[in-house]
Design an enzyme around this catalytic site. Structure first.
Site, short mmCIF file in Angstrom:
data_model
loop_
_atom_site.label_atom_id
_atom_site.label_comp_id
_atom_site.label_asym_id
_atom_site.label_seq_id
_atom_site.Cartn_x
_atom_site.Cartn_y
_atom_site.Cartn_z
N SER A 249 0.80 -1.21 0.00
CA SER A 249 0.00 0.00 0.00
C SER A 249 0.84 1.26 0.00
O SER A 249 1.98 1.27 0.46
CB SER A 249 -0.91 0.00 1.25
OG SER A 249 -1.61 1.21 1.38
N GLY A 250 0.23 2.34 -0.49
CA GLY A 250 0.81 3.65 -0.37
C GLY A 250 0.41 4.35 0.91
O GLY A 250 0.77 5.52 1.11
N ASP A 251 -0.32 3.68 1.75
CA ASP A 251 -0.75 4.24 3.04
C ASP A 251 -0.87 3.09 4.03
O ASP A 251 -0.33 2.00 3.79
CB ASP A 251 -2.05 5.02 2.88
CG ASP A 251 -2.16 6.19 3.86
OD1 ASP A 251 -1.83 6.00 5.04
OD2 ASP A 251 -2.58 7.29 3.44
N ASP A 252 -1.60 3.28 5.13
CA ASP A 252 -1.69 2.24 6.14
C ASP A 252 -2.31 0.97 5.57
O ASP A 252 -3.30 1.01 4.83
CB ASP A 252 -2.55 2.73 7.31
CG ASP A 252 -1.98 3.98 7.96
OD1 ASP A 252 -0.74 4.07 8.09
OD2 ASP A 252 -2.78 4.86 8.34
N SER A 283 4.48 -1.42 3.40
CA SER A 283 4.08 -0.02 3.25
C SER A 283 5.22 0.88 3.70
O SER A 283 5.27 1.27 4.86
CB SER A 283 2.80 0.27 4.05
OG SER A 283 2.39 1.61 3.83
#
Length: 476
Positions: A249-252, A283
């Site tokens: 992911s690019g986030d959590d 991540s």
């Protein structure tokens, strides 16, 4: 199987069609899948004019299929089968007592046209869209006020085709919050499983104001530089389990939420009784498991175990700020294995993002009874960065049986010379530690203790799925 013509009308009486289905299934190979409930009635997307050529819009076909199956769903349930092919579609809604089954060779392609996503109001616990602006685009697969709804398959794919949305967001050319891939609201008995989700425009899976939620066997992948592509975000949900899933992911990878500042405080619905097990995350810029920052309805009784983190910014992160109010408490994490991390433990009481300037800075969150045990980390830059709120510390922190090997300098994440020398940074926190290496900060003094992890099982953990089947000859 109940069949429809292209207008959605039945083409033969139910009793005749069911007889034909039973006779056919004596000779057909069966696809089996697990679900909270099996279904009496079935239809195929092509019964409603669907075309899996990757170019033709199937939004109308999905809507017609769900609308017609809703007429029989109360009689033993109904399922819509998405057969092999590439099925371009915009947003559509599900119904109760319903299964959306995506074949292993099927791909749902999310439309890249903004007009294919109706504008809807912000969530009442948020007050505005998370990307800014008052409204937001409806999710690709959506549902509200449902009972007994399943989105599953043979690891079929939902492709959000999110790159165009990411570019618009980064260049500030989008007025409303981007669509999510799956969002179910105000519902109970929800299952999302055995799917591959890729390139979401924003968050991937967002059950909100729901009870009795099962999320398992998901593969979720987005570029690690894609904005806000959170994996799984249980939001003001009670009795949720997340199992056997993998997120890049690019986030959590998992973000536990419950509303934003004064809106979340007023709405007042916590996320509680959440179980996470056998979960893997990559991540580099975010957390494996984040609690908050939108936690103004409260977060309580989260149990996570058998967690694997690779090349991620932090293992467990608590994010909050003055104005959030509510609490994060009774958090239990054990058996976590981490490799190549910036932080293992990260807490901040100054996260700082707010929906507007109407929040009450005196609404201070309560963070207490946070338990971490039985963890191993390798190639880690900082073990713990724990910062509460001045005059309002985070308390009841317990860390036991944790061994972390620090990374060599200048090899992983970059830091100032000062922070490179400190494996722990602690302010405005209180608690204990036991058998932790490197030695924690003085605010976590050594005490011979095994940090708590509940021995009982949550009710959602005891739900057993049924084995359902589809005649493969009917969908190829």
């Amino acid at each position: 199987m109940l069949r429809f013509d292209r207008t959605g009308d039945e083409v033969c009486p139910l009793s005749i069609k069911l007889h034909k289905q039973l006779d056919f299934n004596r000779h057909a190979e069966q696809i089996q899948y697990s679900a909270i409930n099996c279904r009496k009635h079935s239809a195929i997307l092509t019964d409603f004019g669907g075309k899996g050529d990757g170019k033709t819009s199937n939004t109308a076909a999905f809507k017609a299929a769900v609308d017609n199956l809703a007429k029989v769903a109360s009689d033993g349930g109904a399922q819509l089968i998405v057969p092999p092919g590439k099925w371009l579609t915009g947003s559509f809604n599900l119904t109760s007592h319903f299964t959306l089954y995506i074949h292993k060779d099927a791909v749902l392609l999310a439309s890249q046209e903004e007009s294919d996503y109706p504008l809807i109001d912000p969530l009442p616990s948020y007050g505005k869209g998370r990307d800014g602006g008052g409204r937001r685009f409806a999710s690709l697969i959506a549902g509200t006020n449902l009972t007994d709804v399943v989105v599953t398959g043979g690891n079929g794919t939902i492709d959000g085709q999110g790159e165009i949305w990411w570019k618009k967001f980064k260049s500030h050319k989008i007025k409303y919050t981007r669509p999510y891939l799956i969002e179910i609201l105000y519902s109970n008995q929800v299952q999302i499983s055995h799917l591959t989700l890729i390139n979401s425009p924003s968050w991937n899976v967002h059950p909100t104001y729901c009870r009795d939620v099962i999320i398992e066997n998901l593969t979720i992948i987005a570029p690690v530089d894609s904005p806000n592509t959170d994996g799984i975000n249980p939001d003001s949900c009670t009795n949720t389990r997340i199992r056997d899933s993998y997120v890049v992911s690019g986030d959590d990878c998992i973000a536990v939420k419950s509303g934003w500042d004064e809106y979340g405080i007023k709405f007042g619905v916590p996320t509680a009784h959440l179980s996470i097990k056998r979960f893997t995350c990559i991540s580099p810029d975010s957390a494996v498991i984040a609690l908050g920052s939108e936690m103004s309805g409260g977060i309580q009784d989260v149990r996570a175990e058998e967690i694997y983190a690779i090349n991620s910014q932090s293992g467990v992160r608590i994010k909050t700020a003055p104005g959030r109010g509510a609490y994060v408490k009774d958090i239990y994490v054990k058996n976590m294995n981490m490799n190549s991390m910036k932080y293992v433990f990260w807490m901040t009481g100054a996260y700082g993002s707010h929906p507007d300037n109407k929040y009450d800075p005196k609404a201070l969150p309560e963070i207490k009874n946070i338990n971490y045990r039985d963890m191993v980390g390798k190639n880690v830059s900082i073990v713990g960065n724990l910062a509460g709120i001045q005059g309002h510390p985070f308390t009841g922190i317990c860390i036991s049986n944790v061994t972390v090997e620090l990374a060599e300098k200048k090899k992983h994440f970059e830091f100032s010379e000062k922070t490179k020398k400190l494996p722990w940074n602690c302010t405005d926190i209180g608690g204990v530690s036991s058998r932790v290496s490197p030695k924690p900060c003085d605010l976590l003094p050594e005490k011979q203790v095994d940090c708590a992890f509940p021995a009982d099982k949550l009710a959602i953990d005891q739900v057993e799925l049924k084995t359902c089947s589809i005649g493969i000859g009917n969908i190829v």
